[in-house]
Design an enzyme around this catalytic site. Structure first.
Site, PDB file in Angstrom:
ATOM      1  N   LEU A  65       0.809  -1.216   0.000  1.00  0.00           N
ATOM      2  CA  LEU A  65       0.000   0.000   0.000  1.00  0.00           C
ATOM      3  C   LEU A  65       0.847   1.274   0.000  1.00  0.00           C
ATOM      4  CD1 LEU A  65      -2.737  -1.210   2.494  1.00  0.00           C
ATOM      5  CD2 LEU A  65      -2.802  -1.210  -0.007  1.00  0.00           C
ATOM      6  N   CYS A  66       2.115   1.143  -0.290  1.00  0.00           N
ATOM      7  CA  CYS A  66       3.034   2.274  -0.297  1.00  0.00           C
ATOM      8  C   CYS A  66       2.904   3.046  -1.609  1.00  0.00           C
ATOM      9  CB  CYS A  66       4.455   1.741  -0.118  1.00  0.00           C
ATOM     10  SG  CYS A  66       5.653   2.992   0.221  1.00  0.00           S
ATOM     11  N   HIS A  67       2.805   4.377  -1.505  1.00  0.00           N
ATOM     12  CA  HIS A  67       2.697   5.212  -2.699  1.00  0.00           C
ATOM     13  C   HIS A  67       4.031   5.273  -3.441  1.00  0.00           C
ATOM     14  CE1 HIS A  67      -0.671   6.744  -0.290  1.00  0.00           C
ATOM     15  NE2 HIS A  67      -1.222   7.060  -1.459  1.00  0.00           N
ATOM     16  N   GLU A  92      10.672   4.302   2.652  1.00  0.00           N
ATOM     17  CA  GLU A  92      11.778   4.224   1.682  1.00  0.00           C
ATOM     18  C   GLU A  92      13.123   4.229   2.403  1.00  0.00           C
ATOM     19  OE1 GLU A  92       8.189   5.280  -0.477  1.00  0.00           O
ATOM     20  OE2 GLU A  92       9.034   6.000   1.411  1.00  0.00           O
ATOM     21  N   ASP A 144      24.158 -11.277   3.064  1.00  0.00           N
ATOM     22  CA  ASP A 144      24.295 -12.156   1.904  1.00  0.00           C
ATOM     23  C   ASP A 144      25.740 -12.254   1.435  1.00  0.00           C
ATOM     24  OD1 ASP A 144      23.235 -13.777  -0.332  1.00  0.00           O
ATOM     25  OD2 ASP A 144      23.934 -12.073  -1.513  1.00  0.00           O
TER      26      ASP A 144
END
Length: 172
Positions: A83-85, A122, A136
């Site tokens: 639901l992130c713009h 973000e 990683d």
């Protein structure tokens, strides 16, 4: 965060009156300069940190790859968080501080935009993906790596103005 005894909880913005998930409508909000800084840390063996400092990890320069991954992740946030713009990011920055005596890499990621909604997610996405990338790239030489304490440390712009947070600070 829970409400105090005399406060009612703030309704969740991603739910409509019927309790259904929705993307928040920001069309009526003013565009303002919005900035956020997020932090995370990676704990590793001191010998692993020495390998990173000496650029001796077989997969390459760990911190530069993590920086690129973080920037790419910030730009891809609306593809990862449902639901992130999508935001017109004007800046994403990533810095690392090595603390060999504690076996820590401190990550600080910042994001900036002039838009109708904030950039906290973000910045947090950038910080956590940087941490995941370090994991990683180093997992073959260190099986004890932990990702710790990811949080939004600072945000500005929008209706709340400047907000700062540190998990080490006592609660007020």
């Amino acid at each position: 965060m829970s409400a105090g005894p005399e406060e009612s909880p703030t309704p969740l913005s991603h739910l409509d009156a019927g309790g259904h998930v929705r993307m928040v409508d920001v069309s009526g909000k003013a565009e303002t300069l919005r900035e956020a800084t997020a932090r995370a840390r990676v704990r590793l063996q001191p010998r692993t940190l020495a390998l990173i400092e000496q650029n001796q990890i077989a997969k390459g320069n760990v911190l530069e790859v993590a920086r690129i991954a973080a920037i790419m992740a910030a730009k891809a946030t609306p593809h990862l968080i449902p639901l992130c713009h999508p935001l017109p990011l004007t800046h994403v920055g990533v810095n690392f501080e090595l603390q060999p005596e504690q076996g820590l890499i401190l990550i600080e990621a910042s994001a900036r935009t002039t838009y109708k909604t904030g950039v906290e997610v973000e910045a947090l996405t950038a910080a956590t993906v940087a941490a995941l990338t370090i994991y990683d790239m180093c997992k073959a030489v260190d099986q004890t790596i932990t990702l710790e304490q990811a949080h939004v440390a600072r945000k500005s712009g929008g209706q709340h103005g400047l907000v700062e947070f540190s998990p080490e600070a006592p609660a007020s």
